[in-house]
Design a protein around this motif. Structure first.
Motif, PDB file in Angstrom:
ATOM      1  N   GLY A  27       0.777  -1.226   0.000  1.00 38.19           N
ATOM      2  CA  GLY A  27       0.000   0.000   0.000  1.00 38.19           C
ATOM      3  C   GLY A  27       0.808   1.275   0.000  1.00 38.19           C
ATOM      4  O   GLY A  27       0.268   2.346  -0.204  1.00 38.19           O
ATOM      5  N   THR A  52       2.824   4.433  -0.919  1.00 34.70           N
ATOM      6  CA  THR A  52       2.715   5.205  -2.154  1.00 34.70           C
ATOM      7  C   THR A  52       3.885   6.154  -2.395  1.00 34.70           C
ATOM      8  O   THR A  52       4.641   6.001  -3.355  1.00 34.70           O
ATOM      9  CB  THR A  52       1.423   6.035  -2.139  1.00 34.70           C
ATOM     10  N   LEU A  55       6.890   5.983  -5.113  1.00 32.63           N
ATOM     11  CA  LEU A  55       6.754   6.947  -6.214  1.00 32.63           C
ATOM     12  C   LEU A  55       8.071   7.665  -6.447  1.00 32.63           C
ATOM     13  O   LEU A  55       8.500   7.885  -7.575  1.00 32.63           O
ATOM     14  CB  LEU A  55       5.645   7.962  -5.871  1.00 32.63           C
ATOM     15  N   THR A  94       0.370   1.653  -6.825  1.00 33.37           N
ATOM     16  CA  THR A  94       0.092   2.854  -6.027  1.00 33.37           C
ATOM     17  C   THR A  94       0.757   4.088  -6.634  1.00 33.37           C
ATOM     18  O   THR A  94       0.120   5.131  -6.791  1.00 33.37           O
ATOM     19  CB  THR A  94       0.630   2.677  -4.604  1.00 33.37           C
ATOM     20  N   VAL A 109      -1.060   5.479  -9.670  1.00 33.88           N
ATOM     21  CA  VAL A 109      -2.230   6.309  -9.377  1.00 33.88           C
ATOM     22  C   VAL A 109      -1.778   7.703  -8.945  1.00 33.88           C
ATOM     23  O   VAL A 109      -2.274   8.719  -9.443  1.00 33.88           O
ATOM     24  CB  VAL A 109      -3.099   5.679  -8.263  1.00 33.88           C
ATOM     25  N   ALA A 110      -0.808   7.749  -8.047  1.00 33.78           N
ATOM     26  CA  ALA A 110      -0.358   9.039  -7.534  1.00 33.78           C
ATOM     27  C   ALA A 110       0.241   9.895  -8.649  1.00 33.78           C
ATOM     28  O   ALA A 110       0.052  11.108  -8.684  1.00 33.78           O
ATOM     29  CB  ALA A 110       0.665   8.833  -6.423  1.00 33.78           C
ATOM     30  N   GLY A 165      -7.529   1.514  -7.892  1.00 34.06           N
ATOM     31  CA  GLY A 165      -7.791   1.668  -6.466  1.00 34.06           C
ATOM     32  C   GLY A 165      -8.613   0.516  -5.918  1.00 34.06           C
ATOM     33  O   GLY A 165      -8.331  -0.008  -4.836  1.00 34.06           O
ATOM     34  N   LEU A 192      -6.333  -2.420  -5.562  1.00 33.61           N
ATOM     35  CA  LEU A 192      -5.475  -2.280  -4.381  1.00 33.61           C
ATOM     36  C   LEU A 192      -6.247  -2.548  -3.097  1.00 33.61           C
ATOM     37  O   LEU A 192      -5.772  -3.219  -2.187  1.00 33.61           O
ATOM     38  CB  LEU A 192      -4.916  -0.860  -4.320  1.00 33.61           C
ATOM     39  N   PRO A 228      -4.557   1.331   1.847  1.00 30.96           N
ATOM     40  CA  PRO A 228      -3.406   2.127   1.413  1.00 30.96           C
ATOM     41  C   PRO A 228      -3.763   3.612   1.344  1.00 30.96           C
ATOM     42  O   PRO A 228      -4.904   3.964   1.052  1.00 30.96           O
ATOM     43  CB  PRO A 228      -3.121   1.600   0.011  1.00 30.96           C
ATOM     44  N   SER A 229      -2.762   4.456   1.584  1.00 25.68           N
ATOM     45  CA  SER A 229      -3.051   5.881   1.648  1.00 25.68           C
ATOM     46  C   SER A 229      -3.552   6.425   0.308  1.00 25.68           C
ATOM     47  O   SER A 229      -4.369   7.333   0.273  1.00 25.68           O
ATOM     48  CB  SER A 229      -1.820   6.647   2.109  1.00 25.68           C
ATOM     49  N   ILE A 230      -3.106   5.836  -0.780  1.00 25.61           N
ATOM     50  CA  ILE A 230      -3.555   6.348  -2.084  1.00 25.61           C
ATOM     51  C   ILE A 230      -5.034   6.009  -2.306  1.00 25.61           C
ATOM     52  O   ILE A 230      -5.758   6.728  -2.988  1.00 25.61           O
ATOM     53  CB  ILE A 230      -2.662   5.813  -3.236  1.00 25.61           C
ATOM     54  N   VAL A 231      -5.490   4.892  -1.716  1.00 20.31           N
ATOM     55  CA  VAL A 231      -6.905   4.546  -1.813  1.00 20.31           C
ATOM     56  C   VAL A 231      -7.740   5.547  -1.005  1.00 20.31           C
ATOM     57  O   VAL A 231      -8.821   5.953  -1.425  1.00 20.31           O
ATOM     58  CB  VAL A 231      -7.147   3.096  -1.351  1.00 20.31           C
ATOM     59  N   LEU A 286      -8.147   8.445  -3.254  1.00 17.04           N
ATOM     60  CA  LEU A 286      -9.196   8.244  -4.255  1.00 17.04           C
ATOM     61  C   LEU A 286     -10.571   8.408  -3.617  1.00 17.04           C
ATOM     62  O   LEU A 286     -11.474   9.034  -4.188  1.00 17.04           O
ATOM     63  CB  LEU A 286      -9.080   6.842  -4.866  1.00 17.04           C
ATOM     64  N   MET A 333      -2.855  15.070  -1.415  1.00 13.81           N
ATOM     65  CA  MET A 333      -2.362  15.521  -2.710  1.00 13.81           C
ATOM     66  C   MET A 333      -3.497  15.803  -3.686  1.00 13.81           C
ATOM     67  O   MET A 333      -3.410  16.750  -4.474  1.00 13.81           O
ATOM     68  CB  MET A 333      -1.476  14.416  -3.271  1.00 13.81           C
ATOM     69  N   PHE A 334      -4.547  14.981  -3.641  1.00 13.29           N
ATOM     70  CA  PHE A 334      -5.627  15.140  -4.612  1.00 13.29           C
ATOM     71  C   PHE A 334      -6.902  15.671  -3.985  1.00 13.29           C
ATOM     72  O   PHE A 334      -7.953  15.685  -4.609  1.00 13.29           O
ATOM     73  CB  PHE A 334      -5.903  13.814  -5.306  1.00 13.29           C
TER      74      PHE A 334
END
Lengths: 311, 301
Positions: free
Chosen positions: A236, A238, A242, A263, A266-267, A287, A290, B126-129, B132, B224-225
């Motif tokens: 997970g 990111t 990255l 991950t 996506v970022a 997502g 994941l 996960p942090s990116i999820v 989203l 970030m998003f």
């Protein structure tokens, strides 16, 4: 002795709480219940909102699920032939995670064994605090370390043309997942009853024999859960990957290849993908993927831990 | 090794071998434990060394100049502070109440096991999820736009499960006998929680929340998003430059930006940003740990 008269006004007041106090307490208890349920709601909401954004692309004619899962061709912005294959990204994630675990598992479990069995109480305290601090370093700082310090070291010692690659990401991720492996692993070892240790010592076993013959078999489920949670963390993660693994979407052939993970992808691309486009929706679908992977890993770890506690 | 026949329990070759294996194993494990500490100090030393040309009080309180290639990090610092305070103001009450429910009210049935499972799961997302989700739910569905409040809500949901877990642990460490004594005086469940359970666990709860301060401050992907922005003009010394619906700068985002997105940044600036971010996080954590150790020693049961 003076027995208080139950008709005395002070006694009577004590038995009656104001309706506001009772009502307030009821309301508060409902609020508490609601908060308890909120965890379920949030998990469902996460799945719902991500899936909702991803759903339309499943019916788009330019998208096929088998291509999404099994093709290594990721050309989301191609104007001629758009292809959304995430295999290279999935393999990137697998490769970085596997490398991280190869490094982190021996050190993490070794550290857990040392802290739980060999060290003096004072050293144990110091080690645990250091590991907690190691766990607190933000992932973007880890990424920055990968980008600067680690990449320089890798270029110097391996002669690789670029320092940001699979090896770099693997080392950084290993450092990030070691703390969780140590702390869960140590919990697992601590949960082995002392009578096991005493029986071993009474037989004349050394500490090492005790660890190897008694504790490892007895704590194996907990240790497995520690490793699984480490894997979950690594999959997970990111920002660190990255910044530290380079940006090439390719199936890695060696540890000095640049890779990109699910991950990181996506970022890196979410900001550029126009809202509502197929590309944007495919990123949300990533997502979902994941979410599903970490869901499986975490649930498995939980069952392993619980099976262990029941015994 | 020679064995004297007279002494029955002398040192046999077997014992020598096992002792040797024992000390070898101990050294290997000690080396492994040390191998985890060395990087921490190496990293801190390296970062501070490289950051030293920029590290000063001015760096913290000045605004960025020349397209973030020079100057300080005040807007990012204050932005992170805003994000952390707001997100914890949302997640701490919900998390603490959820933990009270799970530890004090919930019976062991399938539904509450489901809640537990949800908490564990939420902690592993996960942090990116989370990013989203924040984008889909708060920025678009709730129409909050890219804003401080959307980013804070996203961070709040991310920190929630850990606050629940740590609070539960603190509540569970209050002995059952304390509660029973209070119930026996005729107190209701909530009165017991307020008068006995919370005062005896508040320090543990606080430690858990403080530890999440550092987590919220360090995360980049979720904001970030949802609300963090590369650059925003802020007046020097302004303590409340951001409204709830404004986009914010954040330290973690700023580090990512100056390290990867902006060309020709003064060399020491990314390092100094990393040092400030890591320094504040470690400082907060260290104080939480100190508090915990101090309170553990003071504990009477």
């Amino acid at each position: 002795m003076n027995i208080p008269d139950s008709t005395h006004p002070a006694c009577q007041r004590r038995h009656q709480r104001s309706p506001f106090a009772i009502g307030g307490e009821k309301a508060l208890e409902w609020l508490i219940r609601l908060s308890g349920i909120s965890a379920i709601l949030f998990v469902l909401a996460i799945f719902f909102f991500i899936f909702r954004e991803a759903l339309p692309v499943l019916f788009s004619e330019r998208f096929s699920l088998s291509q999404f899962l099994f093709s290594a061709e990721w050309y989301p912005t191609s104007s001629v032939n758009v292809r959304y294959g995430t295999l290279a990204l999935t393999l990137g994630t697998c490769a970085v995670t596997a490398l991280a675990m190869v490094i982190a598992v021996p050190f993490g479990l070794g550290g857990a064994i040392y802290i739980s069995e060999f060290s003096s109480p004072r050293a144990r305290e110091a080690l645990k605090i250091t590991i907690e601090l190691l766990a607190a370093i933000p992932s973007v700082v880890w990424g920055f370390i990968g980008l600067t310090m680690m990449s320089k070291l890798i270029v110097t010692y391996t002669g690789a043309p670029v320092g940001v690659n699979l090896l770099n990401g693997g080392i950084i991720l290993a450092l990030m997942s070691v703390p969780i492996i140590v702390s869960i692993g140590e919990d697992a070892l601590k949960a082995v009853p002392d009578s096991f240790r005493e029986a071993g010592i009474a037989m004349g076993a050394t500490k090492w024999q005790l660890v190897y013959r008694v504790l490892l078999p007895a704590a194996k489920n907990g240790l497995l859960a520690a490793v699984l949670l480490g894997v979950g963390r690594a999959v997970g993660e990111t920002m660190a990957v990255l910044m530290a693994t380079g940006h090439a979407v390719q199936i890695p052939h060696g540890i000095l290849d640049s890779v990109r993970t699910l991950t990181a992808n996506v970022a890196a691309e979410l900001g550029e993908a126009p809202v509502g486009s197929d590309h944007y929706r495919v990123l949300f679908l990533t997502g979902v993927l994941l979410f599903a992977i970490t869901f499986t890993v975490n649930i498995t770890a939980d069952f392993v831990i619980r099976g262990f506690k029941k015994k | 090794m020679h064995i004297t026949t007279g002494v029955k329990f002398g040192v046999t070759s077997h014992v020598v071998r096992k002792e040797r294996a024992q000390s070898a194993a101990q050294w290997v494990f000690r080396a492994m434990a040390l191998a985890m500490i060395v990087p921490l100090f190496a990293i801190i030393t390296y970062l501070v060394y490289r950051a030293s040309p920029s590290l000063s009080w001015e760096f913290l309180v000045e605004v960025p100049r020349r397209g973030m290639r020079d100057g300080g990090i005040w807007p990012a610092f204050i932005g992170t502070l805003n994000l952390v305070v707001l997100s914890l103001a949302i997640s701490a009450p919900i998390g603490i109440m959820a933990a009270i429910y799970l530890n004090e009210y919930a019976r062991d049935n399938w539904f509450n096991r489901l809640i537990n499972l949800a908490v564990i799961n939420l902690a592993g997302v996960p942090s990116i999820v989370h990013a989203l989700f924040g984008l889909g739910a708060f920025v678009y569905a709730a129409q909050l736009g890219y804003s401080l409040i959307a980013a804070s809500l996203t961070l709040a949901i991310m920190t929630l499960p850990v606050i629940i877990a740590s609070t539960r642990e603190a509540l569970a460490s209050v002995p059952m006998a304390f509660r029973e004594a209070c119930w026996n005086t005729g107190a209701t469940r909530w009165q017991t929680i307020r008068a006995v359970v919370l005062p005896n666990s508040i320090s543990g709860i606080l430690t858990g929340v403080i530890l999440q301060v550092s987590r919220a401050a360090g995360e980049t992907a979720p904001i970030m998003f949802t609300g963090a922005v590369f650059y925003k003009a802020v007046k020097q010394g302004d303590f409340f430059p951001y409204g709830l619906t404004d986009q914010v700068m954040a330290l973690s985002m700023h580090l990512y930006t100056v390290a990867t997105q902006v060309p020709n940044v003064k060399e020491s600036i990314p390092y100094a940003t990393a040092v400030v971010l890591m320094g504040s996080v470690l400082l907060v954590n260290a104080s939480a740990i100190t508090l915990r150790v101090y309170l553990r020693n003071k504990k009477k049961w």
